[in-house]
Design a protein around this motif. Structure first.
Motif, mmCIF file in Angstrom:
data_model
loop_
_atom_site.group_PDB
_atom_site.id
_atom_site.type_symbol
_atom_site.label_atom_id
_atom_site.label_comp_id
_atom_site.label_asym_id
_atom_site.label_seq_id
_atom_site.Cartn_x
_atom_site.Cartn_y
_atom_site.Cartn_z
ATOM 1 N N ILE A 93 0.839 -1.212 0.000
ATOM 2 C CA ILE A 93 0.000 0.000 0.000
ATOM 3 C C ILE A 93 0.868 1.254 0.000
ATOM 4 N N PHE A 94 1.929 1.228 0.799
ATOM 5 C CA PHE A 94 2.826 2.385 0.848
ATOM 6 C C PHE A 94 3.478 2.632 -0.514
ATOM 7 N N THR A 95 3.962 1.547 -1.147
ATOM 8 C CA THR A 95 4.619 1.729 -2.453
ATOM 9 C C THR A 95 3.622 2.160 -3.517
ATOM 10 N N ILE A 96 2.365 1.700 -3.422
ATOM 11 C CA ILE A 96 1.356 2.124 -4.397
ATOM 12 C C ILE A 96 1.111 3.628 -4.279
ATOM 13 N N VAL A 97 0.990 4.103 -3.041
ATOM 14 C CA VAL A 97 0.782 5.539 -2.834
ATOM 15 C C VAL A 97 1.960 6.327 -3.401
ATOM 16 N N ILE A 98 3.178 5.886 -3.088
ATOM 17 C CA ILE A 98 4.370 6.575 -3.605
ATOM 18 C C ILE A 98 4.406 6.515 -5.122
ATOM 19 N N PHE A 99 4.083 5.324 -5.675
ATOM 20 C CA PHE A 99 4.119 5.157 -7.128
ATOM 21 C C PHE A 99 3.131 6.098 -7.819
ATOM 22 N N LEU A 100 1.900 6.148 -7.302
ATOM 23 C CA LEU A 100 0.895 7.003 -7.935
ATOM 24 C C LEU A 100 1.296 8.474 -7.885
ATOM 25 N N SER A 101 1.853 8.872 -6.749
ATOM 26 C CA SER A 101 2.270 10.266 -6.621
ATOM 27 C C SER A 101 3.409 10.596 -7.571
ATOM 28 N N LEU A 102 4.447 9.757 -7.575
ATOM 29 C CA LEU A 102 5.613 10.038 -8.409
ATOM 30 C C LEU A 102 5.291 9.866 -9.891
ATOM 31 N N SER A 103 4.472 8.843 -10.212
ATOM 32 C CA SER A 103 4.182 8.611 -11.631
ATOM 33 C C SER A 103 3.407 9.784 -12.226
ATOM 34 N N ARG A 104 2.472 10.347 -11.452
ATOM 35 C CA ARG A 104 1.731 11.500 -11.956
ATOM 36 C C ARG A 104 2.678 12.683 -12.185
ATOM 37 N N TRP A 105 3.625 12.846 -11.263
ATOM 38 C CA TRP A 105 4.596 13.948 -11.372
ATOM 39 C C TRP A 105 5.540 13.746 -12.559
ATOM 40 N N ILE A 106 5.897 12.476 -12.809
ATOM 41 C CA ILE A 106 6.841 12.178 -13.886
ATOM 42 C C ILE A 106 6.140 12.122 -15.242
ATOM 43 N N ILE A 107 4.940 11.514 -15.259
ATOM 44 C CA ILE A 107 4.309 11.191 -16.532
ATOM 45 C C ILE A 107 3.681 12.413 -17.198
ATOM 46 N N ALA A 108 3.177 13.375 -16.397
ATOM 47 C CA ALA A 108 2.497 14.534 -16.992
ATOM 48 C C ALA A 108 3.360 15.241 -18.039
ATOM 49 N N PRO A 109 4.598 15.667 -17.726
ATOM 50 C CA PRO A 109 5.419 16.311 -18.770
ATOM 51 C C PRO A 109 5.817 15.351 -19.882
ATOM 52 N N LEU A 110 6.002 14.042 -19.513
ATOM 53 C CA LEU A 110 6.367 13.079 -20.551
ATOM 54 C C LEU A 110 5.240 12.902 -21.545
ATOM 55 N N ASN A 111 3.995 12.869 -21.037
ATOM 56 C CA ASN A 111 2.850 12.727 -21.946
ATOM 57 C C ASN A 111 2.783 13.894 -22.924
ATOM 58 N N GLU A 112 3.052 15.106 -22.426
ATOM 59 C CA GLU A 112 3.045 16.263 -23.314
ATOM 60 C C GLU A 112 4.130 16.141 -24.382
ATOM 61 N N MET A 113 5.302 15.713 -23.940
ATOM 62 C CA MET A 113 6.406 15.566 -24.896
ATOM 63 C C MET A 113 6.103 14.470 -25.915
ATOM 64 N N ILE A 114 5.541 13.346 -25.412
ATOM 65 C CA ILE A 114 5.217 12.239 -26.319
ATOM 66 C C ILE A 114 4.144 12.657 -27.305
ATOM 67 N N GLU A 115 3.140 13.419 -26.845
ATOM 68 C CA GLU A 115 2.073 13.883 -27.727
ATOM 69 C C GLU A 115 2.645 14.779 -28.837
#
Length: 546
Positions: free
Chosen positions: A307-329
């Protein structure tokens, strides 16, 4: 679906495979591994403890055995036993009193220097006289008319023929005023060292409570039961009740045994001297209880970690993926624009090649019309003009592609039109198409320049009738299927290596159009002067779908 190709999905899959799955596997496997290690360590520790217990018991049995060799260490006792064996009750009064005093006093004296928990000794002379030795001031009397020689322990000692016999737990019913309880004993037959004649029977008794003292010093990790079994697997002493069924399973040397309410792991050690066994039963219920606690805590810690790693993963992935999605788009749109530009360029090249072909085709056909007009063949000329109108309608259709069936129908009309020019020597043609591939698309007029070359360069230069063969067939299985188109004539032929490139405009045009339409296609040309020319085109069927 696009979601399966997204960066978030791939990152989630990586997280699942590297964190979640190993954690779940560890949560499931680790407790069972711990249980296996726990059982193995418990068995090893118990085995080591039993070895120490075995040594203590063997030392105690050694002390009991030493009591049975007292007569051999005392000349007065041996002489008294020899007198009793030779004269028995027929000896004179003085001899009887002297031998009796010697045997009684000697046993009492030796008992005073033995262990406190050794109950006493009994010595039976050959004439049947019984002598008792006891600890302290307790005076015991032998039971009158007791059938010693009928007892199993007596017969076992006789079978030993002078060797020590270790007697299992039994009551001291041969002593009239003995305290309640049972004893275990070591006995032997005393023999004359010179004649090997039996002189007496001696037995040293020890209270079974001494085994309780020895066993009480043992500390085991789990709920356990300890028993000392004789050579017949009967209980001499045990810390808890052993049912007959449990004893039968132990006697059968089962690694685990069952009782009415539990299962036990068996650890045992053999007392070589007495042929007895020390058996420890380790409760599997106690092991499972401890294992259950460890398993529960392991699952709780594992779930907490997940549960702890899921919370960390969701937080970090949103922070990491948002700019990557823009770049990929942005990158995706740029690649899409580039691909569209390439497709447009490719279509422009294709149409340019097709535009080059159409004037060339008309020029050759009109030359044929001039020839028919000069020969005065007006009907043939009229038929040729009608055929040309049909062909022009096909050529001018607003489409860059046509099916193999449509292309072959056009080739039929074209060959009929060209055959009008060769009425004197003539030529034949044969068109064959596999019905399974009639709907496969080709660039329009792809094959016409090949037929035209066969007519102009293969048939015109020679003075005999020739044959042009055009075929299309499907090759290979479903996964590797391809289309093979063959254009072949038996005309003049040529040497491919010496042909002027300027005379190969039609072939180059076909090759380029084929490459643009089907990049993985193949184009093979073989020709021999005086024999003819053969061209083979191969196109993978899956390329049409792409």
């Amino acid at each position: 679906m696009r979601i399966f190709h997204s960066f978030r999905f791939k990152l989630s899959t990586l997280y699942l495979l590297t964190i979640i799955v190993p954690t779940i596997v560890i949560m499931i496997v680790m407790p069972y591994s711990y249980k296996k290690i726990l059982v193995r360590n418990s068995m090893n520790e118990t085995s080591n403890t039993i070895i120490a217990l075995r040594r203590n018991m063997e030392a105690y049995l050694d002390d009991l055995e030493n009591l049975t060799i007292i007569p051999y260490l005392n000349a007065d006792i041996m002489n008294a036993l020899k007198v009793k064996a030779e004269l028995g009750q027929s000896a004179d009064m003085y001899t009887l009193l002297s031998t009796n005093r010697t045997l009684t006093n000697s046993l009492e004296n030796y008992m005073r220097i033995t262990r406190d928990d050794i109950e006493g000794t009994i010595l039976i002379a050959k004439d049947g006289t019984v002598y008792l030795g006891s600890k302290g001031w307790n005076a015991y009397d032998s039971a009158s008319n007791y059938p010693y020689r009928e007892q199993a322990w007596y017969r076992k000692t006789l079978e030993g023929n002078g060797k020590a016999a270790f007697i299992s737990s039994h009551p001291r019913d041969y002593i009239s005023n003995a305290p309640p309880g049972s004893v275990f004993s070591v006995a032997r037959i005393i023999k004359d060292p010179d004649t090997e004649e039996n002189l007496a029977f001696i037995m040293a008794d020890a209270d079974t409570r001494v085994l309780q003292k020895i066993v009480s010093d043992i500390r085991l990790n789990f709920k356990s039961s300890i028993a000392v079994l004789d050579d017949l697997d009967q209980v001499i002493y045990s810390t808890s009740y052993f049912s007959p069924d449990m004893l039968n399973q132990i006697a059968a040397r089962h690694a685990t045994i069952r009782s009415a309410d539990d299962r036990y792991l068996v650890v045992d050690q053999k007392l070589e001297k007495a042929n007895w066994r020390i058996v420890v039963l380790i409760s599997q219920t106690a092991i499972n209880d401890q294992f259950t606690n460890v398993h529960l805590w392991g699952v709780l810690y594992g779930l907490g970690g997940v549960i702890f790693t899921i919370v960390i993963f969701l937080s970090l992935s949103r922070w990491i993926i948002a700019p990557l999605n823009e770049m990929i788009e942005r990158e995706y749109r740029a690649q899409l624009d580039l691909r569209n530009a390439e497709l447009n360029l490719r279509n422009a090249e294709f149409r340019s090649l097709q535009a080059q072909l159409q004037p060339h085709f008309l020029y050759n056909v009109l030359n044929g019309f001039i020839g028919l007009n000069r020969l005065g063949q007006k009907q043939s000329l009229e038929n040729a003009i009608v055929a040309l109108s049909k062909m022009l309608r096909y050529i001018l259709l607003n489409s860059d592609r046509s099916t193999i069936k449509e292309e072959f129908e056009f080739l039929n009309m074209y060959c009929d039109l060209q055959r009008m020019r060769f009425q004197q020597k003539g030529f034949e043609y044969r068109v064959q198409c596999d019905s399974r591939i009639e709907s496969f698309y080709l660039p329009k007029l792809l094959l016409q320049p090949l037929i035209e070359n066969s007519i102009i360069h293969g048939i015109e230069p020679i003075n005999r009738s020739c044959l042009i063969s055009i075929s299309a067939n499907r090759l290979g299985d479903l996964e590797n299927a391809s289309i093979e188109i063959v254009v072949e004539d038996d005309g003049a032929g040529f040497e491919p290596s010496v042909v002027d490139p300027r005379h190969r405009v039609g072939l180059v045009n076909v090759q380029e159009r084929l490459r643009l339409a089907y990049p993985h296609s193949g184009f093979l040309l073989a020709s021999e002067p005086g024999v003819g020319t053969k061209i083979v085109i191969r196109i993978p069927i899956q390329e049409e779908a792409s």
